[in-house]
Design a protein around this motif. Structure first.
Motif, PDB file in Angstrom:
ATOM      1  N   ARG A   1      20.683   3.554  -9.395  1.00 35.93           N
ATOM      2  CA  ARG A   1      21.564   3.759  -8.250  1.00 35.93           C
ATOM      3  C   ARG A   1      21.990   2.444  -7.626  1.00 35.93           C
TER       4      ARG A   1
ATOM      5  N   TYR B   1      26.960   5.930  -3.952  1.00 36.94           N
ATOM      6  CA  TYR B   1      25.577   6.011  -4.422  1.00 36.94           C
ATOM      7  C   TYR B   1      24.610   6.398  -3.303  1.00 36.94           C
TER       8      TYR B   1
ATOM      9  N   VAL C   1      24.672  10.009  -3.614  1.00 39.63           N
ATOM     10  CA  VAL C   1      23.869  10.472  -4.745  1.00 39.63           C
ATOM     11  C   VAL C   1      22.462  10.806  -4.273  1.00 39.63           C
TER      12      VAL C   1
ATOM     13  N   ALA D   1      20.150  13.818  -8.907  1.00 39.77           N
ATOM     14  CA  ALA D   1      21.594  13.647  -9.012  1.00 39.77           C
ATOM     15  C   ALA D   1      21.860  12.236  -9.509  1.00 39.77           C
TER      16      ALA D   1
ATOM     17  N   VAL E   1      25.198   9.404 -10.898  1.00 36.69           N
ATOM     18  CA  VAL E   1      26.591   9.065 -11.191  1.00 36.69           C
ATOM     19  C   VAL E   1      26.600   7.880 -12.147  1.00 36.69           C
TER      20      VAL E   1
ATOM     21  N   VAL F   1      29.056  12.613 -13.819  1.00 37.13           N
ATOM     22  CA  VAL F   1      28.110  13.068 -12.801  1.00 37.13           C
ATOM     23  C   VAL F   1      27.225  14.129 -13.436  1.00 37.13           C
TER      24      VAL F   1
ATOM     25  N   LEU G   1      30.133  15.173  -5.753  1.00 39.49           N
ATOM     26  CA  LEU G   1      30.062  13.782  -6.173  1.00 39.49           C
ATOM     27  C   LEU G   1      31.229  13.419  -7.086  1.00 39.49           C
TER      28      LEU G   1
END
Length: 496
Positions: free
Chosen positions: A152, A207, A210, A222, A224, A240, A257
C-alpha cells in the motif's frame, strides 16, 4: 494446519534488451526461506505459529530486469512442484511473488506457476498471494488464488507488513472453514510508478481508502494494483481485488475503489518536476550555485529498479560534455553503469592509476553507446549487490562502474566508495532510479526527474505497445470504462 511457502519475485521489462538469468536470482530453501519472515523468528507471533506448520519450498528473487530466460523458470517451477509433492497434503499456500514476471514464451508466469501448483495440491487448499502494487492481476491468477493482497506504499516501506498480512488472511480463512468471496475489477489505467507514489495525491488518498475498505465488516482484505507499465501484455493494467466473508461488502468495496481510481486518473503527476536531461542538469547546476547540494537527477529511463539495462550512456555523455563539471567547478557523481568487462580491466590496478577504456552500452547500445572514459581510478569496494565496484574520476565527475546490475538506493553503498552525497560535498548526483528511495530523499537538496530513453522510459507514448488491451489511459483517453466486478462467492472448505 500445514502451509507451504513459495514464490518467484521479479518485475520484467519487455522493452529492455536485458535478459534475466538464473545467476541474477537469490534462491532460498529450507530454514533459510522461513528465516525471511519475522513472525517465524525468535519473537514468534502465536497467532501465526500456534497450530501451524510452515513448510518451506523454494523462493527466488532478483533485481528487476528484462525477460527471464525460460530454462531458469522451468527449473524453479519443476523444483517447486517436486518439493510441494514431497510435502504431502497441505491446507494452504503462501505465495510470495511480485506479479510482473515475464518469462520467454509466457505472458503470465505467475498464473502459470500457480496453475501448476494447483495441479499438485488440488483445488481445496487456500492460496494467499502477497504482491507488489506494480504487479498485474490477470483473470487466470485471480481464479487460481483465493486471497490476493499487495503493498500500500510506493516507495515500498510495507513489504514485510504485506507478506504478514497475506499470512494472517490465509489463517483467518482456514480457521473459519470458509473460502472467501472475491471480486476483481480491471481499471483501464496504466501509469508508471513515478506518477503514482503514495507520498503524493491522488495515490495517497486512494491507498488510504484501500485500508478503510479492508477494515469494513465482512471484508478480509482490499488491494489496488497500479500495474506494470513496461511490459507489453494483455494483463498489464490497473486492478482492484477485495476479498471477504460478505459478498455484498466485497462487491461494493471493489466497485468503490475502482471508480475512485478511474475518477482520479487525470490527476496523477510525476513525483518530481520532469523534463529532458539537459534541462535537468541546467536547473541542477543553477540551484547548487544558490543553495548548495546535493541535487539529485533521476536517470529514469534506465532505472534498474524497474528493469532497465543499467548501462545506457545517455547520462554519462551529457555529464562529460559539461565544461563546469570537466574543470571541477561542479562536483558530480553518476551511479552507476554495469560493466563487468571494464571492472575486469581495472582489477588489480592501484588507486590513482590512469584509466582509458570504453564503458557502457554492452546490453542496451542505444546512442551514444559505448563511451570513452579517461580519468583516474578513484576508489574500489566490494558491494553485496553490485559485486566489485569501482569509481573513476574524470575532472569533477565520479563515474561508478559495477560488476553486477544494482541500484544505488542506500547511502551505505555510496559511503563504501567514499562518495556519500553529503559527506563528500557532492553538488549533483545523477542516479539510475525513478522516484527517490527514502535514504536519498532524506538528503536531497533538490530533485528532478529526467525523462531519459531506456527500457523503462517514463514517456509511455514513446514505447511500441502492440498487445496491451485498448483503450488504455493515458495512451488513449476514453470517457468511460466498464468497471463491473467479477465476483466469486464464498463457500465452505472441504473437511481435511
Amino acid at each position: 494446519m500445514r502451509i507451504a511457502v513459495t514464490g518467484l519475485h521479479i518485475e520484467s521489462s519487455t522493452f529492455s534488451p536485458h535478459r534475466s538469468t538464473a545467476e541474477d536470482f537469490e534462491v532460498t530453501r529450507g530454514e533459510a526461506l522461513l528465516a525471511r519472515y519475522a513472525w517465524l523468528g525468535p519473537e514468534r507471533d502465536p497467532e501465526l505459529t500456534d497450530g501451524v506448520e510452515w513448510l518451506p519450498v523454494l523462493h527466488a528473487r532478483a533485481l528487476p530486469g528484462g525477460v527471464v530466460e525460460r530454462p531458469a523458470y522451468d527449473g524453479w517451477r519443476d523444483e517447486i512442484l517436486a518439493r510441494t509433492t514431497d510435502l504431502g497434503p497441505v491446507d494452504g499456500v503462501l505465495l510470495d511473488i511480485h506479479g510482473a514476471m515475464t518469462v520467454e514464451g509466457l505472458d503470465d508466469a505467475e498464473a502459470d506457476l500457480l496453475t501448476a501448483i494447483r495441479g499438485v495440491i488440488g483445488p481445496e487448499p487456500v492460496v494467499s498471494a502477497a504482491m507488489d502494487l506494480h504487479g498485474n492481476v490477470s483473470e487466470e491468477l485471480f481464479e487460481a488464488a483465493d486471497l490476493l493482497t499487495c503493498y500500500r506504499t510506493a516507495p515500498h516501506v510495507d513489504v514485510w507488513e504485506t507478506r504478514e498480512r497475506a499470512a494472517r488472511n490465509l489463517l483467518r480463512c482456514l480457521r473459519s472453514g470458509r473460502r472467501p468471496a472475491k471480486a476483481l475489477v480491471h481499471v483501464p489505467v496504466l501509469l508508471p510508478g513515478e506518477m503514482t507514489s503514495t507520498r503524493d495525491e491522488p495515490a495517497a488518498s486512494l491507498y488510504a481508502d484501500v485500508a478503510r475498505v479492508a477494515d469494513r465488516t465482512g471484508v478480509i482484505d482490499a488491494a489496488v494494483w497500479v500495474g506494470f507499465a513496461w511490459a507489453d501484455q494483455p494483463r498489464c493494467s490497473g486492478a482492484v481485488v477485495v476479498t471477504g466473508e460478505d459478498p455484498e461488502a466485497v462487491t461494493s468495496g471493489a466497485s468503490e475503489l475502482a471508480e475512485q481510481f478511474w475518477d482520479v486518473r487525470r490527476d496523477f503527476r510525476f513525483v518530481a518536476p520532469a523534463t529532458d536531461l539537459d534541462d535537468c542538469l541546467d536547473q541542477a547546476i543553477a540551484s547548487i550555485a544558490e543553495q548548495g547540494g546535493p541535487f539529485f537527477v533521476s536517470d529514469s529511463g534506465d532505472n534498474p529498479g524497474a528493469g532497465g539495462a543499467d548501462d545506457v550512456t545517455v547520462a554519462l555523455g551529457a555529464l562529460l560534455d559539461r565544461p563546469e563539471i570537466a574543470d571541477g567547478r561542479v562536483r558530480a557523481l553518476l551511479v552507476s553503469l554495469v560493466d563487468p568487462v571494464a571492472v575486469d580491466a581495472l582489477d588489480g590496478q592501484p588507486l590513482g592509476a590512469w584509466v582509458d577504456l570504453d564503458v557502457g552500452g554492452r546490453i542496451d547500445d542505444r546512442p551514444p553507446g559505448a563511451t570513452r572514459l579517461r580519468g583516474v581510478l578513484e576508489a574500489r569496494t566490494p558491494d553485496p549487490d553490485g559485486g566489485r565496484v569501482v569509481s573513476v574520476r574524470v575532472g569533477g565527475l565520479s563515474v561508478v562502474l559495477t560488476e553486477r546490475r544494482m541500484q544505488f538506493h542506500s547511502l551505505e553503498s555510496y559511503a563504501r566508495l567514499g562518495l556519500h552525497p553529503v559527506e563528500a560535498a557532492l553538488d549533483v548526483v545523477v542516479v539510475k532510479m525513478g522516484y527517490l528511495e527514502p535514504d536519498l530523499h532524506a538528503v536531497a537538496n533538490g530533485w528532478l526527474l529526467a525523462l531519459t530513453p531506456g527500457g523503462v522510459d517514463q514517456d509511455l507514448q514513446r514505447l511500441p505497445y502492440r498487445r496491451i488491451r485498448r483503450p488504455m489511459f493515458p495512451l488513449d483517453d476514453p470517457a468511460e470504462a466498464s468497471l463491473r466486478p467479477l465476483l466469486r462467492p464464498t463457500r465452505q472448505l472441504a473437511e481435511r
